[in-house]
Design an enzyme around this catalytic site. Structure first.
Site, mmCIF file in Angstrom:
data_model
loop_
_atom_site.group_PDB
_atom_site.id
_atom_site.type_symbol
_atom_site.label_atom_id
_atom_site.label_comp_id
_atom_site.label_asym_id
_atom_site.label_seq_id
_atom_site.Cartn_x
_atom_site.Cartn_y
_atom_site.Cartn_z
ATOM 1 C CB THR A 266 -0.961 0.021 1.213
ATOM 2 O OG1 THR A 266 -1.730 1.232 1.174
ATOM 3 C CG2 THR A 266 -0.224 -0.062 2.533
ATOM 4 C CG ASN B 288 -3.579 5.066 3.095
ATOM 5 O OD1 ASN B 288 -3.126 5.438 4.179
ATOM 6 N ND2 ASN B 288 -4.860 5.170 2.780
ATOM 7 C CG ASP C 138 -9.841 -3.841 -3.660
ATOM 8 O OD1 ASP C 138 -9.511 -2.649 -3.492
ATOM 9 O OD2 ASP C 138 -10.757 -4.171 -4.446
ATOM 10 C CG PHE D 11 -11.211 5.470 5.872
ATOM 11 C CD1 PHE D 11 -10.972 4.533 6.855
ATOM 12 C CD2 PHE D 11 -11.358 5.032 4.556
ATOM 13 C CE1 PHE D 11 -10.867 3.182 6.538
ATOM 14 C CE2 PHE D 11 -11.247 3.685 4.226
ATOM 15 C CZ PHE D 11 -11.002 2.764 5.225
ATOM 16 N N GLY D 12 -13.875 7.060 4.717
ATOM 17 C CA GLY D 12 -14.800 6.446 3.763
ATOM 18 C C GLY D 12 -16.250 6.493 4.232
ATOM 19 C CE1 TYR D 13 -19.643 5.312 0.156
ATOM 20 C CE2 TYR D 13 -17.600 4.064 0.139
ATOM 21 C CZ TYR D 13 -18.547 4.797 -0.524
ATOM 22 O OH TYR D 13 -18.413 5.026 -1.878
ATOM 23 C CG ASP D 14 -15.389 4.030 8.911
ATOM 24 O OD1 ASP D 14 -15.770 2.922 8.488
ATOM 25 O OD2 ASP D 14 -14.208 4.266 9.217
HETATM 26 P P1 IMP Z 1 -9.393 0.194 -0.916
HETATM 27 O O1 IMP Z 1 -9.576 -1.163 -0.331
HETATM 28 O O2 IMP Z 1 -8.283 0.952 -0.274
HETATM 29 O O3 IMP Z 1 -9.318 0.171 -2.417
HETATM 30 O O4 IMP Z 1 -10.680 1.046 -0.515
HETATM 31 C C1 IMP Z 1 -11.945 0.829 -1.054
HETATM 32 C C2 IMP Z 1 -12.943 1.875 -0.613
HETATM 33 O O5 IMP Z 1 -13.965 1.192 0.115
HETATM 34 C C3 IMP Z 1 -12.448 2.966 0.310
HETATM 35 O O6 IMP Z 1 -11.974 4.077 -0.393
HETATM 36 C C4 IMP Z 1 -13.721 3.330 1.059
HETATM 37 O O7 IMP Z 1 -14.502 4.170 0.277
HETATM 38 C C5 IMP Z 1 -14.407 1.977 1.184
HETATM 39 N N1 IMP Z 1 -14.009 1.314 2.430
HETATM 40 C C6 IMP Z 1 -13.278 0.180 2.564
HETATM 41 N N2 IMP Z 1 -13.101 -0.133 3.864
HETATM 42 C C7 IMP Z 1 -13.704 0.839 4.556
HETATM 43 C C8 IMP Z 1 -13.841 1.067 5.962
HETATM 44 O O8 IMP Z 1 -13.342 0.335 6.836
HETATM 45 N N3 IMP Z 1 -14.537 2.162 6.303
HETATM 46 C C9 IMP Z 1 -15.089 3.004 5.401
HETATM 47 N N4 IMP Z 1 -14.977 2.848 4.094
HETATM 48 C C10 IMP Z 1 -14.282 1.756 3.661
#
Ligand code: IMP
Length: 204
Positions: free
Chosen positions: A16, A18, A78, A161-164
């Site tokens: 990653t 990140n 992923d 983050f994200g959809y939390d």
């Molecule tokens: P990736 O696995 O880094 O490609 O992330 C996929 C996407 O899914 C993220 O950018 C979020 O939008 C969403 N996502 C995945 N895991 C989480 C989580 O634990 N919390 C909130 N959003 C998530």
């Protein structure tokens, strides 16, 4: 007795760029007899585009690239959120839901709008994560984790983050963004997938 110095331990690189995600993955891995490195910290490191149609394909893309770059064990992941009322969308496209102009808050708002007329009982959702491990000989292993919840009608909480903020975890009656990071880590999809993958590293 020789000590378990870093020179004698196999290397494992987290695929990653990140650093926040790398810290989370390392915490989920716990105490393992590997010298853990992060791809983001290796000069010249890059990751391929996530062109796969499945979490597994994308996790493997990342892990293969990191294993090739380093010659070490590599771990890629992923993940995404699947909403039943949207027939599993946004799923593997979760990070790109709504197009490149949106940030996390924008994607949450778009999801709430898409579910505007959907009653509470039909707002079920699942976070899913696949972890891929590629060993130095090119052997491939994958493991999956998921967690079920309900999409709220408004964002709640400041963590994560994200959809939390819109993902309610019913057993604790809080959204993932209301949980402290260590509380989320105990129950989330990524932790479950990483802990399931530890067996491929010889851990139980
Ligand atoms: P990736 O696995 O880094 O490609 O992330 C996929 C996407 O899914 C993220 O950018 C979020 O939008 C969403 N996502 C995945 N895991 C989480 C989580 O634990 N919390 C909130 N959003 C998530």
């Amino acid at each position: 007795m020789p000590s378990a110095s870093s020179a004698s331990r196999p290397r494992l690189v987290l695929a990653t760029l990140n650093l926040a995600k790398a810290r989370e993955l390392a915490a989920h891995l716990g105490d393992i007899p590997y010298e853990v490195r992060v791809l983001a910290e290796l000069p010249g490191a890059a990751l391929p585009e996530e062109t796969g149609d499945t979490y597994r394909a994308n996790a493997l893309l990342k892990a293969r690239a990191a294993a090739r770059f380093t010659g070490a064990w590599a771990l890629g992941d992923d993940s995404g959120i699947e909403v039943a009322a949207l027939r599993g969308a946004p799923g593997v496209r979760s990070a790109r839901f709504g197009g490149p102009g949106l940030d996390d808050a924008g994607r949450c708002a778009l999801l709430l709008e898409a579910l505007r007329d959907v009653p509470p009982a039909e707002r079920v959702a699942r976070f899913r994560c696949v972890v891929a491990l590629v060993d130095p000989a090119g052997g491939e292993h994958t493991a999956e984790g998921f967690v079920d919840g309900v999409i709220t009608d408004a964002p709640r909480g400041r963590h994560g983050f994200g959809y939390d903020p819109v993902f309610l975890y019913p057993p604790l009656a809080q959204t993932f963004a209301e949980l402290a990071p260590e509380e989320k880590a105990r129950v989330d999809h990524r932790g479950r997938a990483v802990r399931a993958a530890r067996r491929f590293l010889g851990m139980h």
